[in-house]
Design a protein around this motif. Structure first.
Motif: not given
Length: 369
Positions: A271-280
């Motif tokens: 992985x080249x990065x991270x996306x932070x997701x909300x609970x939904x």
């Protein structure tokens, strides 16, 4: 194993080199003789072979395997030709043709590259050719390389939908302790990786290779997760392993055959990065099989470009999925929390696309439905 029609065989550098670390024609020929016999009775063989860097050590007058990437790439450039020439001659004595296939991690993550690699291997097999696969060390970087051919072999087994995988090295099996220690016993069968959680598999392997027992167990885990039975044994026992004899360690499939590309995405990518997701968004991606939209993203980390693999994490920083992102990192901040309909209305129809499409997304273990 005895009845497997399509078999992927991986051999490490230590099995192909002499005591000085140079490519050994005799060792290579002995392996080829066994594989050729299996091929000539109707099986299809894909050979994943290390040894390019080792084969370049002597021509470049190096005292040992180089440690810096640039010299490794130079040695691979020189050695890959020598390695393929040796295989061409050895298989040619049995009337068989070989075809070189060099892969990078990028070749198995981007859709068109992945499709091309699969098509090429399938066509070579249909033509009766023995594909000889190696990592393309001459162009791979630290960031995009597989790192060892054990994992590459497991992923190739996925790619060609193999019936079996054989991992060959200088160790005859997995043991419940150091093989040199009195009382250590061979582990004949592994039904799940949890069974061997207590076994110490640390170590880096030989001086001319990059993989140790840990990489082989990881490769077996990858292959068996896609329904491919795997045997780990020493190279001199390859005939017995292919015959289905009680040698080495057999790893039984832990899952049925899955979608190969998603398995590649889970195991072959860095992985080249991270996306932070909300609970939904986490629930939509992991439970309902939905694509990831900008509205569900609350944070971004890393530098990535369109098409790169990224991890999808929840607000506790736990990885829940991995996917190929459809935007550059610099584009995304202005899109977060907004609906694709509003974005398309304001910025144009090209912004109606998903951040990660569900077809380019795999939910990681522990979060699957």
């Amino acid at each position: 194993m005895a009845s497997a029609h399509r078999v992927v065989v991986k051999v490490g550098s230590s099995s192909l080199t002499d005591e000085a670390g140079n490519l050994s024609p005799d060792r290579l020929a002995a392996l080829v003789d066994v594989l050729a016999r299996r091929r000539l009775v109707g099986s299809e063989i894909v050979l994943v072979s290390s040894g390019a860097i080792a084969a370049g050590i002597k021509p470049l007058a190096l005292s040992r395997r180089p440690r810096d990437l640039a010299t490794q790439q130079a040695a691979a450039s020189v050695g890959q030709g020598a390695l393929l020439a040796a295989y061409t001659g050895a298989f040619g004595r049995h009337g068989l043709t070989v075809g070189q296939v060099l892969l990078t991690a990028d070749d198995v993550t981007r859709r068109t590259h992945y499709t091309n690699a699969r098509r090429t291997l399938e066509r070579l097999l249909a033509l009766g050719v023995v594909p000889v696969v190696n990592e393309n060390d001459t162009v791979a970087t630290h960031e995009i390389r597989f790192g060892d051919n054990d994992r590459l072999a497991a992923l190739v087994a996925h790619l060609v939908d193999a019936d079996a995988l054989v991992l060959l090295s200088d160790v005859d099996a997995l043991y419940d302790g150091p093989p040199s220690r009195a009382g250590s016993a061979r582990i004949a069968e592994v039904a799940s990786v949890e069974e061997i959680a207590h076994v110490d598999i640390a170590g880096t392997g030989s001086g001319v290779g990059t993989g140790g027992m840990q990489t082989k167990v990881e490769a077996a885990t990858i292959a068996t997760a896609a329904g491919v039975p795997t045997v780990l044994t020493a190279t001199p026992l390859v005939q017995a392993a292919l015959d289905g004899d009680d040698v080495g360690t057999v790893f039984h499939p832990t899952h049925g055959r899955g979608r190969a590309r998603r398995l590649w995405l889970a195991y072959a990518t860095t992985p080249q990065g991270r996306l932070v997701l909300d609970d939904g968004a986490v629930a939509a991606v992991t439970q309902r099989g939905k694509s990831l939209l900008p509205a569900g993203i609350v944070g971004i980390n890393g530098r990535f470009s369109e098409g790169d693999p990224v991890d999808l994490v929840d607000t506790r920083d736990q990885v829940v999925a991995r996917g190929l992102v459809n935007y550059d990192a610099k584009e995304l901040p202005d899109l977060l929390g907004r609906s694709t309909r509003d974005l398309a209305r304001e910025l144009g129809p090209e912004y109606e696309r998903e951040v990660v499409h569900r077809d380019d997304l795999v939910v990681m273990h522990g979060h699957r439905r």
